[in-house]
Design a protein around this motif. Structure first.
Motif, PDB file in Angstrom:
ATOM      1  N   ILE A  97      -9.606   1.324  -5.033  1.00  0.00           N
ATOM      2  CA  ILE A  97      -8.834  -0.095  -6.247  1.00  0.00           C
ATOM      3  C   ILE A  97      -9.883  -1.599  -5.673  1.00  0.00           C
ATOM      4  O   ILE A  97     -10.010  -1.545  -4.239  1.00  0.00           O
ATOM      5  CB  ILE A  97      -7.528  -0.392  -5.970  1.00  0.00           C
ATOM      6  N   SER A  98     -10.042  -2.180  -6.464  1.00  0.00           N
ATOM      7  CA  SER A  98     -11.196  -3.301  -6.173  1.00  0.00           C
ATOM      8  C   SER A  98     -10.206  -4.283  -6.572  1.00  0.00           C
ATOM      9  O   SER A  98     -10.280  -4.692  -7.625  1.00  0.00           O
ATOM     10  CB  SER A  98     -12.777  -3.314  -6.232  1.00  0.00           C
ATOM     11  N   SER A  99     -10.475  -5.021  -5.272  1.00  0.00           N
ATOM     12  CA  SER A  99      -9.334  -6.700  -5.837  1.00  0.00           C
ATOM     13  C   SER A  99     -10.043  -7.575  -6.174  1.00  0.00           C
ATOM     14  O   SER A  99     -10.212  -8.059  -4.717  1.00  0.00           O
ATOM     15  CB  SER A  99      -7.130  -6.554  -4.780  1.00  0.00           C
ATOM     16  N   GLY A 103      -5.755 -11.101  -5.413  1.00  0.00           N
ATOM     17  CA  GLY A 103      -4.330  -9.928  -5.532  1.00  0.00           C
ATOM     18  C   GLY A 103      -4.014  -8.970  -4.349  1.00  0.00           C
ATOM     19  O   GLY A 103      -3.147  -8.245  -4.304  1.00  0.00           O
ATOM     20  N   LYS A 104      -4.467  -9.510  -3.217  1.00  0.00           N
ATOM     21  CA  LYS A 104      -4.097  -9.110  -1.983  1.00  0.00           C
ATOM     22  C   LYS A 104      -2.619  -9.178  -1.359  1.00  0.00           C
ATOM     23  O   LYS A 104      -1.734  -8.683  -0.485  1.00  0.00           O
ATOM     24  CB  LYS A 104      -4.738  -9.289  -0.630  1.00  0.00           C
ATOM     25  N   ILE A 107      -0.620  -6.931  -4.925  1.00  0.00           N
ATOM     26  CA  ILE A 107      -1.286  -4.901  -4.853  1.00  0.00           C
ATOM     27  C   ILE A 107      -0.605  -4.059  -3.855  1.00  0.00           C
ATOM     28  O   ILE A 107      -0.326  -2.791  -4.267  1.00  0.00           O
ATOM     29  CB  ILE A 107      -3.046  -4.517  -4.922  1.00  0.00           C
ATOM     30  N   LEU A 125      -8.989   0.339  -0.917  1.00  0.00           N
ATOM     31  CA  LEU A 125      -8.925  -0.830  -1.076  1.00  0.00           C
ATOM     32  C   LEU A 125     -10.016  -1.952  -1.005  1.00  0.00           C
ATOM     33  O   LEU A 125      -9.806  -2.235   0.258  1.00  0.00           O
ATOM     34  CB  LEU A 125      -7.884  -1.576  -1.293  1.00  0.00           C
ATOM     35  N   VAL A 127     -10.550  -5.986  -1.245  1.00  0.00           N
ATOM     36  CA  VAL A 127     -10.583  -7.340  -1.087  1.00  0.00           C
ATOM     37  C   VAL A 127     -11.564  -7.705  -1.316  1.00  0.00           C
ATOM     38  O   VAL A 127     -11.911  -8.426   0.102  1.00  0.00           O
ATOM     39  CB  VAL A 127      -9.197  -7.551  -0.348  1.00  0.00           C
ATOM     40  N   VAL A 133     -15.981  -7.463  -7.322  1.00  0.00           N
ATOM     41  CA  VAL A 133     -15.285  -7.028  -8.993  1.00  0.00           C
ATOM     42  C   VAL A 133     -15.485  -6.276  -9.940  1.00  0.00           C
ATOM     43  O   VAL A 133     -15.163  -5.316 -10.100  1.00  0.00           O
ATOM     44  CB  VAL A 133     -13.722  -7.608  -8.332  1.00  0.00           C
ATOM     45  N   LEU A 146      -8.553  -4.556  -9.657  1.00  0.00           N
ATOM     46  CA  LEU A 146      -6.835  -6.018  -9.516  1.00  0.00           C
ATOM     47  C   LEU A 146      -7.704  -7.726 -10.320  1.00  0.00           C
ATOM     48  O   LEU A 146      -8.407  -8.433  -9.368  1.00  0.00           O
ATOM     49  CB  LEU A 146      -5.971  -6.111  -9.358  1.00  0.00           C
ATOM     50  N   TRP A 258      -1.988 -11.902 -13.745  1.00  0.00           N
ATOM     51  CA  TRP A 258      -2.705 -10.399 -13.053  1.00  0.00           C
ATOM     52  C   TRP A 258      -2.185  -9.488 -13.554  1.00  0.00           C
ATOM     53  O   TRP A 258      -1.098  -8.252 -13.987  1.00  0.00           O
ATOM     54  CB  TRP A 258      -2.256 -10.004 -11.234  1.00  0.00           C
ATOM     55  N   LEU A 260      -4.352  -4.850 -13.904  1.00  0.00           N
ATOM     56  CA  LEU A 260      -5.144  -3.688 -13.275  1.00  0.00           C
ATOM     57  C   LEU A 260      -5.364  -3.581 -14.430  1.00  0.00           C
ATOM     58  O   LEU A 260      -4.901  -3.005 -15.967  1.00  0.00           O
ATOM     59  CB  LEU A 260      -3.811  -2.910 -12.933  1.00  0.00           C
TER      60      LEU A 260
END
Length: 297
Positions: A97-99, A103-104, A107, A125, A127, A133, A146, A258, A260
């Motif tokens: 997942i790239s946020s 978003g930290k 998620i 993950l 961030v 992203v 995200l 927010w 996904l």
């Protein structure tokens, strides 16, 4: 040749970070330990893997080829672990997942219970900023992204998670017109929302201050340097301690969602589909249990 898997893992991390120091931090090793393993690997080859010019580390063409092979080797080793667990009836695999940076604060709460249920799943993950992203998603390097704003000219599917509320904030209850506005960097969704808000009401302004992370902006606001429009979701403790105040402004908060997202038509892996199913089944419980303070605003 007597190089080890551990040496290949270290070398690959050095290649990815282009720095022994950064590699040591990500591997939770000391810098001398990483340097020793890198040197031991280099001793296996007559051709240099890396070279240092000035104080900058560069990977040679030969080193890049070795890194590609090392990446495949490590991936195959991971696949052995996944296959072993799969034969034991355990859901296994990797979820990437790239946020966007803020978003930290979102998620991890949607991942926690899922990872507790499925011990055989590894999570990656990343961030980072919004531009990176979207680039990762576009290149199909990740399972999910995200974001708070759907990217243009990219066909995606989405699952909504929670509202993203943006308020103008300062370290006192009232706005001081003499203090500058503090902006995020170019490419940030918060930056774009803040620009649009002020330009439509107060006209285009010279950006006296630009910072590259939400945390940096937060600390600058706490220090009294200026005001900024920031996501509420990362401000719980600062609001409770009154280090930060929401400033009353018309037409705020700015509300996005927010969400996904994943590439439209992408065939989701069993792990990705299981995560999506988990979110759909547990979303309301996650919101009630972890975000009750946030939903009151």
């Amino acid at each position: 040749m007597n190089y080890t898997i551990h040496q290949l893992q270290i070398f690959l991390k050095v290649v990815q970070t282009r720095s022994v120091t950064k590699a040591s931090e990500e591997l939770f090793m000391t810098q001398p330990a990483v340097s020793i393993q890198l040197r031991n690997l280099q001793d296996q080859f007559e051709i240099p893997l890396t070279e240092v010019i000035g104080r900058q580390l560069y990977v040679t063409d030969f080193g890049k080829e070795v890194a590609k092979i090392a990446e495949r080797v490590i991936q195959e080793l991971e696949n052995i672990n996944y296959k072993t667990q799969a034969f034991q009836g355990i859901l296994t695999g990797k979820l990437s997942i790239s946020s966007a940076s803020t978003g930290k604060y979102v998620i991890p709460y949607f991942l926690s219970g899922f990872l507790d249920e499925h011990k055989g799943i590894d999570i990656v993950l990343d961030v980072t900023n919004k531009s990176r992203v979207i680039e990762s998603l576009k290149n199909n390097e990740i399972d999910f992204a995200l974001v708070s704003v759907v990217p243009e000219r990219l066909e995606v599917e989405e699952e909504l998670l929670i509202e993203n509320k943006l308020y103008l904030m300062g370290n006192t209850p009232a706005r001081n017109e003499g203090k500058p506005l503090i902006y995020r960097e170019e490419g940030s969704a918060t930056r774009m929302a803040m620009e649009h808000y002020f330009e439509s009401r107060e006209g285009k302004q010279r950006k006296r201050m630009e910072l590259t992370s939400n945390e940096a902006v937060k600390q600058a606001v706490i220090a009294g340097i200026g005001h900024s429009i920031m996501p509420l979701i990362g401000m719980r403790h600062e609001l409770m301690s009154k280090e930060i105040h929401i400033l009353p402004m018309m037409d705020l908060p700015i509300i996005t969602k927010w969400r996904l997202i994943w590439l439209k038509g992408k065939r989701l892996s069993p792990v990705s589909q299981a995560f999506l199913d988990y979110i759909r089944s547990n979303k309301q419980h996650i919101l009630d249990h972890n975000f009750s303070w946030y939903l009151k605003y």
